[in-house]
Design an enzyme around this catalytic site. Structure first.
Site, PDB file in Angstrom:
ATOM      1  N   TYR A  33      -7.737 -13.479  13.720  1.00 58.44           N
ATOM      2  CA  TYR A  33      -8.640 -12.343  13.575  1.00 58.44           C
ATOM      3  C   TYR A  33     -10.085 -12.799  13.515  1.00 58.44           C
ATOM      4  O   TYR A  33     -10.371 -13.986  13.374  1.00 58.44           O
ATOM      5  CB  TYR A  33      -8.267 -11.518  12.335  1.00 58.44           C
ATOM      6  CG  TYR A  33      -8.691 -12.100  11.006  1.00 58.44           C
ATOM      7  CD1 TYR A  33      -8.074 -13.240  10.484  1.00 58.44           C
ATOM      8  CD2 TYR A  33      -9.731 -11.524  10.271  1.00 58.44           C
ATOM      9  CE1 TYR A  33      -8.461 -13.766   9.260  1.00 58.44           C
ATOM     10  CE2 TYR A  33     -10.122 -12.045   9.046  1.00 58.44           C
ATOM     11  CZ  TYR A  33      -9.477 -13.167   8.535  1.00 58.44           C
ATOM     12  OH  TYR A  33      -9.872 -13.685   7.337  1.00 58.44           O
ATOM     13  N   ARG A  52     -15.198 -18.779  18.260  1.00 58.17           N
ATOM     14  CA  ARG A  52     -14.211 -19.221  17.268  1.00 58.17           C
ATOM     15  C   ARG A  52     -12.848 -18.573  17.548  1.00 58.17           C
ATOM     16  O   ARG A  52     -11.804 -19.213  17.384  1.00 58.17           O
ATOM     17  CB  ARG A  52     -14.674 -18.879  15.850  1.00 58.17           C
ATOM     18  CG  ARG A  52     -13.714 -19.434  14.800  1.00 58.17           C
ATOM     19  CD  ARG A  52     -14.210 -19.258  13.382  1.00 58.17           C
ATOM     20  NE  ARG A  52     -14.380 -17.861  13.049  1.00 58.17           N
ATOM     21  CZ  ARG A  52     -15.027 -17.429  11.967  1.00 58.17           C
ATOM     22  NH1 ARG A  52     -15.556 -18.287  11.119  1.00 58.17           N
ATOM     23  NH2 ARG A  52     -15.146 -16.143  11.718  1.00 58.17           N
ATOM     24  N   ARG A 101      13.518 -10.310  16.063  1.00 53.93           N
ATOM     25  CA  ARG A 101      12.877 -11.309  15.202  1.00 53.93           C
ATOM     26  C   ARG A 101      13.464 -12.677  15.526  1.00 53.93           C
ATOM     27  O   ARG A 101      14.682 -12.846  15.469  1.00 53.93           O
ATOM     28  CB  ARG A 101      13.130 -10.967  13.737  1.00 53.93           C
ATOM     29  CG  ARG A 101      12.521 -11.959  12.765  1.00 53.93           C
ATOM     30  CD  ARG A 101      12.722 -11.503  11.313  1.00 53.93           C
ATOM     31  NE  ARG A 101      12.115 -12.451  10.385  1.00 53.93           N
ATOM     32  CZ  ARG A 101      12.754 -13.487   9.847  1.00 53.93           C
ATOM     33  NH1 ARG A 101      14.015 -13.711  10.115  1.00 53.93           N
ATOM     34  NH2 ARG A 101      12.121 -14.297   9.011  1.00 53.93           N
ATOM     35  N   LYS A 150      -8.460 -19.236  12.168  1.00 52.85           N
ATOM     36  CA  LYS A 150      -8.640 -17.990  11.400  1.00 52.85           C
ATOM     37  C   LYS A 150      -7.406 -17.098  11.555  1.00 52.85           C
ATOM     38  O   LYS A 150      -7.407 -16.134  12.329  1.00 52.85           O
ATOM     39  CB  LYS A 150      -9.927 -17.278  11.850  1.00 52.85           C
ATOM     40  CG  LYS A 150     -10.411 -16.231  10.847  1.00 52.85           C
ATOM     41  CD  LYS A 150     -11.843 -15.858  11.114  1.00 52.85           C
ATOM     42  CE  LYS A 150     -12.328 -14.683  10.273  1.00 52.85           C
ATOM     43  NZ  LYS A 150     -12.326 -14.905   8.834  1.00 52.85           N
ATOM     44  N   GLU A 182     -13.375 -23.815  -0.355  1.00 56.72           N
ATOM     45  CA  GLU A 182     -14.184 -22.639   0.010  1.00 56.72           C
ATOM     46  C   GLU A 182     -13.781 -21.478  -0.875  1.00 56.72           C
ATOM     47  O   GLU A 182     -12.886 -21.600  -1.711  1.00 56.72           O
ATOM     48  CB  GLU A 182     -13.999 -22.297   1.497  1.00 56.72           C
ATOM     49  CG  GLU A 182     -12.568 -22.059   1.900  1.00 56.72           C
ATOM     50  CD  GLU A 182     -12.363 -21.918   3.414  1.00 56.72           C
ATOM     51  OE1 GLU A 182     -13.305 -21.542   4.128  1.00 56.72           O
ATOM     52  OE2 GLU A 182     -11.230 -22.175   3.858  1.00 56.72           O
TER      53      GLU A 182
END
Ligand code: PDD
Length: 286
Positions: A33, A52, A101, A150, A182
């Site tokens: 994302y 990114r 799945r 990310k 972070e």
């Protein structure tokens, strides 16, 4: 007002937008994302976020459902359709929805899922919290080892925020091997004298787009920057502490684990960087 969102090629009212129950983002957090802020109806640092995103997709061998130019158009269209002046655009790409799945990645012909939506946040730039600062606690960093990608695996950062709330604070700084990695959704900094200190880039942290811009602006403003890890003790006795992210820009931190930083007041360097970042971003927003 019902928001207009974007799902796989269509602009739809949020109440009509659907993603499959077999979507791998839902079943495996198999998705990446980006969050891009909007100032004056324009996108801040769009190119950085697009780059990114491309890197995150490549690292996970995931197909890009659209080019950067197409994504820019979708961002702009959503901002316009939803009348956003200040706020955020959230974008998510997952590995799509095979019929079942299965831990193995699906066949190459399963198309990725692309979802975007806006969040209206009037007063984003003038956020009063930037004048008072926020309080953080430290928590162990137990996330996976590829934090530079990310991904939407955000359960532990969510738990960190809840631990912070339970302690009467706003956010958590994560610590690994005695050093701050972070914040739950931001990059962490301290200031000593005229020097800005923040952890160096590696797979241990997300390579913040706001971080890159703020460090460049700090260097241009003749501030000294040192990229290295620091401890909670060092942060508690620093001259200033702050964090950066696309949703908060530059935000002062005034308390860490109950210890006030620099008398518990936001410092001048964080304030200056926030001002420069917002001013410069407005000038070049797309
Ligand atoms: N979070 N570190 C982490 C773990 C993050 O989730 C984020 C961003 C950052 C800052 O990156 P950037 O400056 O590119 O926003 C650092 C976004 C805002 C979020 O999850 O909402």
């Amino acid at each position: 007002m019902t928001r207009t969102v974007y799902v796989n090629g269509e602009y739809l009212p949020e109440t009509e937008a659907k993603v499959s129950v077999f979507d791998r983002g839902f079943l495996f957090a198999d998705g990446v994302y980006e969050v891009t802020s909007v100032l004056d109806g324009k996108l801040v640092d769009f190119d950085g976020h697009a780059k990114r995103l491309e890197r995150s997709l490549n690292e996970l061998e995931m197909k890009a459902p659209a080019t950067s130019d197409e994504l820019l158009e979708i961002h702009r269209e959503l901002v316009a359709k939803n009348g956003i002046d200040e706020g955020l655009v959230y974008l998510q790409i997952t590995r799509g929805a095979p019929g079942d799945r299965d831990f193995a990645y699906p066949a190459a012909d399963v198309p990725p899922t692309l979802v975007l939506f806006t969040q209206n946040k009037p007063g984003l730039a003038d956020n009063p919290t930037a004048k008072t600062g926020i309080k953080v606690i430290s928590v162990p960093d137990v996330r996976w080892g590829r934090r530079d990608i990310k991904t939407v695996q955000l359960l532990y950062p969510s738990m960190g925020k809840m631990m912070a709330k339970a302690a009467g604070c706003d956010d958590a700084w994560m610590v690994e091997d005695g050093k701050v990695t972070e914040g739950t959704s931001n990059n962490a900094y301290i200031v000593k004298g005229n020097k800005i200190i923040t952890r160096e880039l590696s797979t241990d942290i997300l390579h913040g787009i706001t971080r890159a811009a703020v460090l460049q602006m700090a260097r241009e403003a003749q501030m000294e920057v040192e990229e290295r890890a620091f401890t909670i003790d060092e942060a508690q006795s620093a001259d200033e502490a702050f964090f950066t992210s696309a949703s908060a820009f530059v935000m002062p931190v005034v308390e860490i684990d109950g210890v006030p930083v620099a008398g518990g007041k936001p410092g001048p360097i964080a304030a200056r960087l926030r001002e420069i970042y917002i001013d410069e971003s407005r000038k070049v927003a797309l």
